[in-house]
Design an enzyme around this catalytic site. Structure first.
Site, PDB file in Angstrom:
ATOM      1  N   HIS A  99       0.816  -1.213   0.000  1.00  0.00           N
ATOM      2  CA  HIS A  99       0.000   0.000   0.000  1.00  0.00           C
ATOM      3  C   HIS A  99       0.848   1.262   0.000  1.00  0.00           C
ATOM      4  O   HIS A  99       0.326   2.361  -0.187  1.00  0.00           O
ATOM      5  CB  HIS A  99      -0.951   0.012   1.194  1.00  0.00           C
ATOM      6  N   HIS A 125       7.872   7.397   4.301  1.00  0.00           N
ATOM      7  CA  HIS A 125       7.048   6.829   3.237  1.00  0.00           C
ATOM      8  C   HIS A 125       6.222   7.942   2.593  1.00  0.00           C
ATOM      9  O   HIS A 125       6.227   9.077   3.060  1.00  0.00           O
ATOM     10  CB  HIS A 125       6.145   5.711   3.775  1.00  0.00           C
ATOM     11  N   HIS A 127       2.506   9.317   0.450  1.00  0.00           N
ATOM     12  CA  HIS A 127       1.078   9.176   0.149  1.00  0.00           C
ATOM     13  C   HIS A 127       0.737  10.040  -1.060  1.00  0.00           C
ATOM     14  O   HIS A 127       1.176  11.190  -1.163  1.00  0.00           O
ATOM     15  CB  HIS A 127       0.226   9.623   1.340  1.00  0.00           C
ATOM     16  N   HIS A 144       5.995  11.360   4.753  1.00  0.00           N
ATOM     17  CA  HIS A 144       5.952  11.257   6.211  1.00  0.00           C
ATOM     18  C   HIS A 144       7.280  10.703   6.716  1.00  0.00           C
ATOM     19  O   HIS A 144       7.697   9.607   6.314  1.00  0.00           O
ATOM     20  CB  HIS A 144       4.833  10.315   6.661  1.00  0.00           C
ATOM     21  N   THR A 213      -2.312   7.577  10.216  1.00  0.00           N
ATOM     22  CA  THR A 213      -3.299   7.763   9.157  1.00  0.00           C
ATOM     23  C   THR A 213      -3.678   6.457   8.467  1.00  0.00           C
ATOM     24  O   THR A 213      -4.394   6.463   7.468  1.00  0.00           O
ATOM     25  CB  THR A 213      -2.794   8.766   8.098  1.00  0.00           C
TER      26      THR A 213
END
Length: 268
Positions: A99, A125, A127, A144, A213
């Site tokens: 993911h 990582h 998003h 992040h 999150t």
């Protein structure tokens, strides 16, 4: 924008920080097969709290992340002071978690200091699109940098990106991203990676108390979001999209209610 005028609110802000700084969070991110970001599926963000009992805070928590950073609700708070960080190069591994893509520093890569507490940099990582928004505006990408104390308290430094020039940090790992594309749980040693190449570009930042999150959405996370929006190239964004599994090209949780939380802005 206005200055922090009320001593009671100032005291409350400090109290909230102290309260949450003694909480221990659990490990972030459930198995990628068990949740996704498709709002129309049974595993999407609106259903995370129903998948496992230990994920129930995803639905019932009152300090969830991400949030929309609204100018009219932000307090200028000079007492926060300049962000103190001392990063260093360290051996790293690139991990495709299905993911998202994570850079994991094996022995830590320096630290940031929040309220006098040292938080060691463990991983970073991305998003897409951004999870946090500013005045309702979403951005192309959000990075992040996840920090931990020895007892697993967490502080996350977030950087927002719009389309533009290449990002130097992503350029460091570009070849490795191609190597692990669509290979869940594959790890690849990438040698020494220097987190100092993650440029902030501004001393201004937002800060608030929130959560992870992704499941289990544990609360008690100190968030620092750099106010300046940096740039990433379209090619780099596509590289991140191509690396994750199909269906995870967009891996941003929708914004959550702020529930009258104090959002501070440090502005020198």
């Amino acid at each position: 924008m206005f200055r922090f005028k009320h001593p009671i609110l100032f005291a409350a802000f400090i109290a909230i920080f102290l309260f949450h700084c003694i909480q221990v969070t659990s490990e972030p991110d459930g198995d990628q097969h068990e949740f996704n970001y498709n709002r129309g599926s049974g595993k999407g963000p609106n259903r995370w709290s129903k998948i496992h009992e230990e994920w129930s805070v995803c639905g019932k928590g009152n300090m969830q992340s991400p949030i929309d950073l609204l100018d009219e609700k932000v307090e200028v708070f000079k007492h926060l002071g300049r962000l103190k960080k001392s990063y260093k190069p360290s051996n790293a591994t690139l991990v495709n978690r299905g993911h998202d893509i994570m850079v994991k520093w094996e022995d830590g890569a320096g630290a940031i200091y929040v309220n006098g507490t040292k938080y060691i940099l463990k991983q970073g990582h991305w998003h897409t699109p951004s999870e946090h928004t500013i005045n309702g505006r979403s951005f192309a990408l959000e990075a992040h940098l996840v920090h931990e104390t020895n007892d697993k308290r967490r502080a996350v430094l977030a950087i927002l990106y719009k389309i533009g020039q290449k990002d130097n940090f992503i350029s460091q790992v570009a070849d490795y991203l191609r190597d692990i594309a669509n290979s869940k749980d594959e790890e690849k040693e990438v040698g020494v990676i220097d987190p100092r190449d993650v440029k902030l570009g501004s001393r201004k930042y937002y800060r608030y108390m929130g959560s992870l999150t992704a499941p289990p959405c544990t609360e008690g996370v100190i968030w620092t979001i750099v106010k300046k929006v940096r740039t990433v190239s379209r090619e780099q964004l596509k590289l991140l999209w191509d690396a994750v599994h199909d269906g995870y090209e967009k891996n941003a949780r929708p914004t959550q209610p702020s529930n009258d939380r104090i959002v501070a802005l440090y502005r020198p």
